[in-house]
Design a protein around this motif. Structure first.
Motif, PDB file in Angstrom:
ATOM      1  N   LEU A  31      -7.928 -10.562   0.571  1.00 46.13           N
ATOM      2  CA  LEU A  31      -8.159  -9.290  -0.116  1.00 46.13           C
ATOM      3  C   LEU A  31      -8.630  -9.626  -1.518  1.00 46.13           C
ATOM      4  O   LEU A  31      -7.940 -10.326  -2.256  1.00 46.13           O
ATOM      5  N   HIS A  32      -9.843  -9.181  -1.831  1.00 40.96           N
ATOM      6  CA  HIS A  32     -10.391  -9.443  -3.162  1.00 40.96           C
ATOM      7  C   HIS A  32      -9.827  -8.422  -4.140  1.00 40.96           C
ATOM      8  O   HIS A  32     -10.122  -7.228  -4.053  1.00 40.96           O
ATOM      9  N   VAL A  33      -8.999  -8.902  -5.046  1.00 36.47           N
ATOM     10  CA  VAL A  33      -8.332  -8.023  -6.000  1.00 36.47           C
ATOM     11  C   VAL A  33      -9.362  -7.449  -6.967  1.00 36.47           C
ATOM     12  O   VAL A  33     -10.104  -8.186  -7.615  1.00 36.47           O
ATOM     13  N   GLY A  34      -9.406  -6.137  -7.050  1.00 40.86           N
ATOM     14  CA  GLY A  34     -10.367  -5.468  -7.929  1.00 40.86           C
ATOM     15  C   GLY A  34      -9.665  -4.606  -8.955  1.00 40.86           C
ATOM     16  O   GLY A  34      -8.458  -4.728  -9.189  1.00 40.86           O
ATOM     17  N   ILE A  35     -10.413  -3.703  -9.539  1.00 43.07           N
ATOM     18  CA  ILE A  35      -9.847  -2.860 -10.590  1.00 43.07           C
ATOM     19  C   ILE A  35      -8.818  -1.883 -10.055  1.00 43.07           C
ATOM     20  O   ILE A  35      -8.002  -1.363 -10.806  1.00 43.07           O
ATOM     21  N   GLY A  36      -8.822  -1.638  -8.741  1.00 42.23           N
ATOM     22  CA  GLY A  36      -7.855  -0.714  -8.166  1.00 42.23           C
ATOM     23  C   GLY A  36      -6.427  -1.150  -8.399  1.00 42.23           C
ATOM     24  O   GLY A  36      -5.522  -0.324  -8.560  1.00 42.23           O
ATOM     25  N   THR A  37      -6.211  -2.465  -8.420  1.00 42.79           N
ATOM     26  CA  THR A  37      -4.875  -2.985  -8.632  1.00 42.79           C
ATOM     27  C   THR A  37      -4.368  -2.671 -10.039  1.00 42.79           C
ATOM     28  O   THR A  37      -3.164  -2.501 -10.254  1.00 42.79           O
ATOM     29  N   PHE A  38      -5.276  -2.593 -11.006  1.00 42.33           N
ATOM     30  CA  PHE A  38      -4.873  -2.456 -12.403  1.00 42.33           C
ATOM     31  C   PHE A  38      -5.159  -1.081 -12.997  1.00 42.33           C
ATOM     32  O   PHE A  38      -4.753  -0.805 -14.112  1.00 42.33           O
ATOM     33  N   THR A  39      -5.861  -0.230 -12.248  1.00 39.65           N
ATOM     34  CA  THR A  39      -6.138   1.100 -12.767  1.00 39.65           C
ATOM     35  C   THR A  39      -4.830   1.855 -12.971  1.00 39.65           C
ATOM     36  O   THR A  39      -4.028   1.987 -12.035  1.00 39.65           O
ATOM     37  N   PRO A  40      -4.546   2.312 -14.172  1.00 35.85           N
ATOM     38  CA  PRO A  40      -3.269   2.993 -14.422  1.00 35.85           C
ATOM     39  C   PRO A  40      -3.121   4.246 -13.565  1.00 35.85           C
ATOM     40  O   PRO A  40      -4.093   4.946 -13.287  1.00 35.85           O
ATOM     41  N   VAL A  41      -1.896   4.486 -13.129  1.00 37.95           N
ATOM     42  CA  VAL A  41      -1.579   5.750 -12.475  1.00 37.95           C
ATOM     43  C   VAL A  41      -1.334   6.756 -13.589  1.00 37.95           C
ATOM     44  O   VAL A  41      -0.403   6.607 -14.379  1.00 37.95           O
ATOM     45  N   ARG A  42      -2.170   7.746 -13.692  1.00 36.40           N
ATOM     46  CA  ARG A  42      -2.112   8.687 -14.822  1.00 36.40           C
ATOM     47  C   ARG A  42      -1.469  10.022 -14.466  1.00 36.40           C
ATOM     48  O   ARG A  42      -0.935  10.703 -15.333  1.00 36.40           O
ATOM     49  N   SER A  43      -1.547  10.402 -13.213  1.00 36.15           N
ATOM     50  CA  SER A  43      -0.995  11.691 -12.806  1.00 36.15           C
ATOM     51  C   SER A  43       0.514  11.602 -12.648  1.00 36.15           C
ATOM     52  O   SER A  43       1.028  10.661 -12.031  1.00 36.15           O
ATOM     53  N   GLU A  44       1.237  12.572 -13.201  1.00 38.49           N
ATOM     54  CA  GLU A  44       2.690  12.597 -13.032  1.00 38.49           C
ATOM     55  C   GLU A  44       3.063  12.745 -11.555  1.00 38.49           C
ATOM     56  O   GLU A  44       4.086  12.247 -11.112  1.00 38.49           O
ATOM     57  N   GLU A  45       2.211  13.423 -10.785  1.00 38.05           N
ATOM     58  CA  GLU A  45       2.388  13.482  -9.336  1.00 38.05           C
ATOM     59  C   GLU A  45       1.629  12.293  -8.749  1.00 38.05           C
ATOM     60  O   GLU A  45       0.410  12.312  -8.633  1.00 38.05           O
ATOM     61  N   ILE A  46       2.352  11.248  -8.368  1.00 40.61           N
ATOM     62  CA  ILE A  46       1.677  10.001  -7.991  1.00 40.61           C
ATOM     63  C   ILE A  46       0.826  10.152  -6.736  1.00 40.61           C
ATOM     64  O   ILE A  46      -0.121   9.394  -6.536  1.00 40.61           O
ATOM     65  N   GLU A  47       1.134  11.141  -5.908  1.00 40.54           N
ATOM     66  CA  GLU A  47       0.328  11.340  -4.699  1.00 40.54           C
ATOM     67  C   GLU A  47      -1.110  11.727  -5.034  1.00 40.54           C
ATOM     68  O   GLU A  47      -1.992  11.601  -4.181  1.00 40.54           O
ATOM     69  N   SER A  48      -1.353  12.160  -6.252  1.00 44.18           N
ATOM     70  CA  SER A  48      -2.707  12.524  -6.672  1.00 44.18           C
ATOM     71  C   SER A  48      -3.544  11.307  -7.068  1.00 44.18           C
ATOM     72  O   SER A  48      -4.751  11.428  -7.274  1.00 44.18           O
ATOM     73  N   HIS A  49      -2.908  10.144  -7.201  1.00 48.44           N
ATOM     74  CA  HIS A  49      -3.617   8.939  -7.637  1.00 48.44           C
ATOM     75  C   HIS A  49      -4.571   8.464  -6.544  1.00 48.44           C
ATOM     76  O   HIS A  49      -4.222   8.421  -5.365  1.00 48.44           O
ATOM     77  N   GLN A  50      -5.784   8.096  -6.947  1.00 49.16           N
ATOM     78  CA  GLN A  50      -6.791   7.586  -6.024  1.00 49.16           C
ATOM     79  C   GLN A  50      -7.014   6.099  -6.277  1.00 49.16           C
ATOM     80  O   GLN A  50      -7.385   5.706  -7.373  1.00 49.16           O
ATOM     81  N   MET A  51      -6.783   5.291  -5.262  1.00 49.30           N
ATOM     82  CA  MET A  51      -7.007   3.853  -5.384  1.00 49.30           C
ATOM     83  C   MET A  51      -8.491   3.541  -5.241  1.00 49.30           C
ATOM     84  O   MET A  51      -9.197   4.149  -4.432  1.00 49.30           O
ATOM     85  N   HIS A  52      -8.978   2.562  -6.025  1.00 47.92           N
ATOM     86  CA  HIS A  52     -10.321   2.058  -5.815  1.00 47.92           C
ATOM     87  C   HIS A  52     -10.339   1.202  -4.549  1.00 47.92           C
ATOM     88  O   HIS A  52      -9.329   0.630  -4.143  1.00 47.92           O
ATOM     89  N   ALA A  53     -11.499   1.114  -3.948  1.00 44.51           N
ATOM     90  CA  ALA A  53     -11.631   0.308  -2.731  1.00 44.51           C
ATOM     91  C   ALA A  53     -11.596  -1.177  -3.064  1.00 44.51           C
ATOM     92  O   ALA A  53     -12.138  -1.614  -4.081  1.00 44.51           O
ATOM     93  N   GLU A  54     -10.923  -1.953  -2.217  1.00 43.83           N
ATOM     94  CA  GLU A  54     -10.888  -3.406  -2.334  1.00 43.83           C
ATOM     95  C   GLU A  54     -11.229  -4.003  -0.970  1.00 43.83           C
ATOM     96  O   GLU A  54     -10.720  -3.551   0.060  1.00 43.83           O
ATOM     97  N   TYR A  55     -12.068  -5.024  -0.984  1.00 42.58           N
ATOM     98  CA  TYR A  55     -12.514  -5.644   0.269  1.00 42.58           C
ATOM     99  C   TYR A  55     -11.413  -6.526   0.853  1.00 42.58           C
ATOM    100  O   TYR A  55     -10.753  -7.282   0.136  1.00 42.58           O
TER     101      TYR A  55
END
Length: 348
Positions: free
Chosen positions: A210-234
């Motif tokens: 799994l190529h670690v991308g920015i999705g791993t480090f993108t901050p979760v900003r929404s107080e409702e975590i279910e709203s967070h969208q992960m970036h795609a990682e290969y």
């Protein structure tokens, strides 16, 4: 309707003294500390990583991510003005085109050209979150990557200010497939000698990518975590590895993921196979947090992660948020070292 506490961002905060953020790795990979948590006995043990064999069983299968960090951090000067900008190459899109994160991205517009030594690139597009698409001048992909090896830098995380350690320590000893902007840090604790000694004790190994991308480090900003969208990682998992994993399950033996990236890949593939592991490759956007069942693993080796991070939520999905936060409080009290160059935890 009130959101359950486990699904709120603030529930994943914790206090960490700055001096516990590891700036350099342990003197030897396997000399980092290891907290072991036995879920069945609800028991914590404090060890060193080279003692992990005491907690593994003959027949266990350790699954490791063999991605390799590439020198993705580059500096370029804006043509005509010479203003210096920093870019982090995230992933290749098309021939000579790369998705990148630019510092001071608000000062960048499509059509701008940047000089990277004797090589240049044009900004084709700007996106939210500091993302830009760069098109480089290059003869071929191979020639470009050869240039990047000499020009780029391994991108240490921003919380590591020290540069005294060798860059090889930010690679696993089994790294094989280039493509990550960050190391799968749980794997950094394994040395060649430790792997060999574990094999001699009947511990088996399997690898995925799994190529670690920015999705791993993108901050979760929404107080409702279910709203967070992960970036795609290969990711990629071979037919041979899938067969080994399925055999492990059929024989009732444990599958132990080394790191959150291995966990995320295993769970992605297991869900695609509807309860079986299958050969697969592509992009995953899987976001794991409490309330979701993790059925692909029987144990997890992981580092200590940043507050409010998606990685913390992933581990909470495996063990429960309240118990994980208790373990983190213990780790702080026992002065474990945190984050990429820090210590490890084995949950089984």
């Amino acid at each position: 309707m009130q959101i359950p506490e486990d699904l709120t961002l603030s529930a994943y905060d914790y206090f960490l003294p700055e001096n516990l953020i590891a700036q350099v790795p342990a003197d030897q990979r396997e000399n980092s500390r290891l907290m072991v948590y036995d879920r069945e006995l609800d028991q914590i043990s404090h060890q060193h990583f080279h003692q992990i064999s005491e907690w593994l069983q003959a027949g266990d299968l350790l699954v490791l991510n063999n991605t390799q960090v590439f020198p993705a951090r580059i500096f370029g000067n804006k043509a005509h003005t010479g203003t210096r900008f920093e870019f982090l190459l995230v992933r290749k899109l098309e021939t000579h085109q790369w998705l990148a994160i630019a510092k001071n991205s608000k000062r960048i517009r499509p059509g701008y050209r940047f000089l990277f030594g004797e090589r240049s690139a044009e900004v084709l597009e700007t996106r939210d979150g500091g993302q830009v698409i760069l098109e480089f001048e290059a003869e071929s992909d191979m020639e470009f990557m050869h240039w990047l090896e000499g020009y780029g830098e391994i991108p240490y995380p921003p919380y590591i200010s020290s540069r005294v350690s060798e860059q090889s320590r930010y690679q696993t000893v089994f790294a094989e497939h280039q493509g990550s902007v960050a190391a799968p840090t749980a794997g950094l604790h394994f040395s060649e000698s430790l792997i060999e000694s574990l094999k001699q004790k009947g511990i088996d190994f399997a690898f995925l990518t799994l190529h670690v991308g920015i999705g791993t480090f993108t901050p979760v900003r929404s107080e409702e975590i279910e709203s967070h969208q992960m970036h795609a990682e290969y990711y990629a998992l071979s037919a041979a590895t899938a067969a080994k994993l399925n055999q492990q399950r059929q024989e009732g033996k444990r599958i132990i993921a080394v790191g959150t990236t291995a966990t995320r890949t295993l769970e992605t593939v297991y869900r695609l196979g509807e309860g079986q592991f299958c050969a697969s490759e592509g992009d995953t956007r899987l976001f794991l947090y409490p309330g979701q069942n993790l059925n692909a693993i029987d144990g997890l080796i992981t580092n200590f992660h940043l507050p409010r991070s998606s990685l913390l939520m992933l581990v909470s999905a495996w063990i429960g948020r309240q118990k994980l936060m208790q373990l983190y409080q213990t780790a702080v009290a026992e002065k474990y070292r945190f984050y990429s160059f820090g210590d490890a935890m084995f949950i089984h």
